[in-house]
Design an enzyme around this catalytic site. Structure first.
Site, PDB file in Angstrom:
ATOM      1  CG  ASP A 152      -2.102   1.076   0.922  1.00 25.43           C
ATOM      2  OD1 ASP A 152      -2.274   1.886  -0.096  1.00 25.43           O
ATOM      3  OD2 ASP A 152      -3.198   0.775   1.761  1.00 25.43           O
TER       4      ASP A 152
HETATM    5  C1  BGC Z   1      -4.951   3.470   0.253  1.00 29.77           C
HETATM    6  C2  BGC Z   1      -4.959   2.572  -1.102  1.00 29.77           C
HETATM    7  C3  BGC Z   1      -4.720   3.253  -2.402  1.00 29.77           C
HETATM    8  C4  BGC Z   1      -3.444   3.810  -2.218  1.00 29.77           C
HETATM    9  C5  BGC Z   1      -3.285   4.599  -3.777  1.00 29.77           C
HETATM   10  C6  BGC Z   1      -3.706   4.513   0.164  1.00 29.77           C
HETATM   11  O1  BGC Z   1      -3.872   5.270   0.738  1.00 29.77           O
HETATM   12  O2  BGC Z   1      -4.901   2.867   1.262  1.00 29.77           O
HETATM   13  O3  BGC Z   1      -6.118   1.874  -1.206  1.00 29.77           O
HETATM   14  O4  BGC Z   1      -4.833   2.292  -3.624  1.00 29.77           O
HETATM   15  O5  BGC Z   1      -3.478   4.780  -1.165  1.00 29.77           O
HETATM   16  O6  BGC Z   1      -3.924   5.772  -3.731  1.00 29.77           O
END
Ligand code: BGC
Length: 759
Positions: free
Chosen positions: A232
């Site tokens: 993530d």
């Molecule tokens: C989120 C993810 C997301 C990623 C990219 C993170 O803050 O938890 O779900 O895909 O950011 O935006």
């Protein structure tokens, strides 16, 4: 590209190039190695639309992205109880990715709704892992059909936003497997996502991003996942530990810092270069799979996709209550109250936030069809309405035939990044609804929220239509459903509790910031409410229709099932009403073997059928051995005790229509090794020692006092005797002077011989 070619490219890469490929070039792109023909590909959020940023970038949905169609969020899509629909939406998403040159869509998200307070529940499917897994698998199949990938997220046990980057989710192996991993497992095994996104949190003290047990032992070795694992955004703690554990790609760019760490770890002999090569191979495999099927000239029709979003939402909305006021007639004098009628809430905040193509509210959707009186009543984006606004709304409501109140949660109430602290709608909305109920008998509530809310006025209103966060077509869908041009068929993918205090994780959510203990164990959602016999506002799986369905003639393909076999369940469903409609048949399994610690019943199959008035169709659901099993920690595997199980065909978790029994013929029993503390009960329950134990007991018969007459005192004492014998460990036989110590030792040897397969 075949593996040999990829390996050849890797053999020509420098150590620095390989390390570089394991982290992004920027927020959304992977690095290119031009001299070797490795292109830079782009990934984008997800999950319910494309958030492709072309200008300033961020991972929190702060800066603008291109216009894309916002489909119903997962909370709504799951309510369709229709995997076919999830696949259709996936199909549209995949087409958009291909046209926008996005190689991987960051979704779907299958985290379990442990508590309705989790700020991101709107992005997740359900409190039930089977439903979540099936919907995710279907969505992935739809997207990946277009030769673009998905990133199933957030792996794992990421069920709250509070301290999401550091907190440890602490849970038992059984709870992890049965509740929090099952949805991932189903989606990985059935739909083969190109990638998995590991979550920010720790799981039992180890960061998900460096958790070998999750990323390698379970994901790859057990489930045979063959894509790449991406962090993530910002989830990496120790990059080299992560690489070793199975984390292939770090996102976003680490500006070269982590690349250098990987290089020095390889040079210094801390990790073998082969570990890095494996990660690079997994990433390149998907990069080339994408570029080899790229269609730079592809386009998609936003209007057509908008229509698909609205059509989908008609299948998702859940009619929670209807005393008969719905459907409305366009001839009635109708008042629309609440700014959500004009400016609907149709998606949540954070990284999933889409820049929608075209949003229509329910008010605009009435244009050209019927005239309604519209009074704002309260603002869509805050918790305060003026007394004048409320007065005007009450007055308009009182003069209409029906008052339709468009209520819901303002954006600030639920978002990525923080959790809710209560389940209430804004106070002004509750007050307004109560006041309108005093002047109007026909009050319809249309809800826009991503997660359950308390509905203190539920008994006073005539109808409640839950739209969830229904995507940009939510207004058109609400219009069609309210006036009966579409027939509601959504079902709640989560329980609506009476109040926050009743929720299963209430005492242990969100923990102290460092740790959150999942003490409710597998008793999440309906598994908890049913076991505790707690009243709920609306149960899991609930949803009404403008027609009625009758279930008859349930058939099972066999009277018993053994491991490796499948059981086909058939049930006839008839539309007995006057309108066409769809019914989501749910199949639950209930363990009747007396195994302690199992929920009353669990969802193991569902199928939606559309039926014309008077029409009957046979619904068929296939169950495999997993439908009966639970995760036995002692055995380290899925297991079900031999015995009887109920197969329930249900309209909702609280409305079982037909039940049939099936015998599960277990292929194994939990291991037992006899010693002096093994109880008579354990020996009697084990097939290998059952006969010998019974024989031993009968040889004691003359020494154990027996009840002589039928008196109550005697019945009690013989019951007590029985329990005492059953619960007695072998050593107690010596204390009771039934045998001596040497005989006990002999018995232990004899039992262990039987337990290890001897005679
Ligand atoms: C989120 C993810 C997301 C990623 C990219 C993170 O803050 O938890 O779900 O895909 O950011 O935006």
């Amino acid at each position: 590209m075949d593996k040999e070619k990829i390996r050849k490219i890797i053999s020509e890469m420098t150590l620095e190039e390989k390390a570089g490929l394991c982290s992004g070039a920027d927020t959304w792109r992977l690095k290119a190695v031009e001299r070797l023909g490795i292109p830079s590909v782009m990934v984008s959020d997800g999950p319910h639309g494309l958030r492709k940023q072309e200008g300033r970038t961020d991972h929190l949905g702060l800066n603008e992205s291109i216009k894309a169609v916002c489909f119903p969020a997962a909370c709504a899509l799951a309510s369709s109880f229709d995997a076919g629909l999830a696949q259709k939406i996936g199909d549209k998403l995949g087409e958009e990715c291909r046209a926008e040159n996005v190689s991987v869509l960051l979704g779907p998200a299958v985290n379990i709704k442990r508590s309705p307070l989790c700020g991101r529940n709107f992005e997740y499917f359900s409190e039930d892992p089977f439903l979540a897994g099936k919907m995710a698998a279907a969505q992935i199949r739809g997207i990946q059909k277009w030769d673009v990938g998905t990133s199933l997220k957030h792996f794992a046990a990421n069920n709250q936003e509070h301290c999401r980057m550091t907190c440890s989710s602490n849970l038992s192996e059984r709870t992890l497997r049965e509740i929090y991993l099952t949805a991932f497992e189903i989606a990985v095994k059935e739909a083969k996502p190109w990638s998995i996104m590991c979550s920010y949190n720790k799981v039992n003290g180890v960061f998900a991003s460096e958790n070998k047990k999750l990323l390698t032992d379970i994901l790859r070795d057990e489930w045979e996942f063959d894509g790449f694992v991406v962090s993530d955004w910002g989830a990496v703690n120790e990059r080299v530990d992560g690489l070793e554990a199975g984390l292939d790609l770090e996102m976003p760019s680490s500006e070269g810092i982590q690349d250098a760490r990987i290089v020095s770890a390889v040079r210094g002999g801390r990790i073998p270069e082969s570990v890095l090569d494996t990660a690079v191979e997994r990433i390149l495999d998907k990069v080339f799979e994408y570029v080899e099927h790229e269609h730079p000239e592809a386009v998609f029709d936003r209007e057509e996709h908008h229509g698909a979003a609205a059509e989908a939402e008609k299948e998702c909305a859940v009619l929670l209550k209807n005393s008969g006021v719905l459907p409305l007639s366009r001839k009635q004098k109708i008042a629309y109250i609440g700014e959500f009628a004009e400016i609907p809430r149709y998606q949540g905040g954070g990284s999933s936030h889409i820049n929608p193509w075209r949003v229509n509210g329910a008010l605009a959707a009435t244009e050209g069809k019927n005239k309604v009186i519209y009074v704002k009543g309260f603002p869509h984006d805050s918790d305060c309405a003026s007394e004048e606004e409320i007065e005007a709304a009450v007055e308009a409501a009182g003069q209409a035939d029906v008052a339709v109140i468009f209520a819901g949660l303002p954006d600030s109430y639920e978002s990525e990044g923080y959790d809710r602290t209560h389940l209430r709608l804004p106070d002004c909305q509750n007050r307004l609804i109560e006041r309108i109920c005093r002047v109007q008998d026909n009050v319809v509530i249309v809800l826009h929220n991503g997660s359950p809310v308390e509905l203190p006025w539920a008994d006073k209103v005539s109808a409640i239509l839950e739209m969830y966060l229904g995507g940009e077509g939510v207004g058109e869908a609400a219009d069609a459903l309210l006036y009966g041009e579409a027939n509601p068929s959504g079902r709640l993918p989560e329980t609506f509790p009476m109040c926050l205090e009743h929720t299963p994780a209430f005492l242990n959510f969100p923990g102290d910031g460092e740790n959150v203990d999942y003490r409710e164990e597998v008793f999440v959602g309906y598994r908890y409410y049913e076991t505790k016999k707690l009243p709920v506002r609306y149960p899991f799986g609930h949803g009404l229709s403008y027609t009625e369905f009758e279930y008859t003639d349930m058939r099972l393909s066999a009277k018993s099932i053994s491991p490796g076999q499948k059981l086909t369940v058939q049930v006839d469903v008839k539309n007995t009403g006057k309108r066409s409609g769809s019914e989501a048949v749910q199949v639950y399994i209930s363990d009747r073997t007396g195994t302690p610690g199992r929920p009353i019943k669990e969802l193991k199959g569902f199928e939606k059928v559309s039926l014309a008035p008077g029409e009957t169709k046979t619904v068929e659901i296939i169950l495999d051995e997993r439908a009966f099993q639970w995760y036995h920690e002692g055995m380290g595997k899925w297991y079900a005790k031999a015995g009887s199980y109920a197969v329930c065909a249900a309209h909702s978790s609280a409305d079982v229509r037909l039940v049939a029994e099936v015998d599960y013929e277990s292929g194994c029993v939990p291991p037992l090794k006899a010693d002096k503390n093994t109880t008579i009960m354990q020996l009697l329950e084990h097939p290998a020692t059952k006969a010998a134990t019974a024989q031993m007991l009968s040889s004691f018969k003359s020494q154990i006092p027996q009840s002589r007459d039928g008196s109550e005192a005697n019945a009690i004492s013989s019951m007590m005797m029985r329990e005492m014998v059953l619960n007695a460990p072998l050593r107690a036989l010596v204390n009771f002077k039934l045998i001596d110590g040497t005989a006990m030792e002999r018995l232990i040897v004899q039992f262990n011989t039987l337990l290890s397969g001897g005679k």
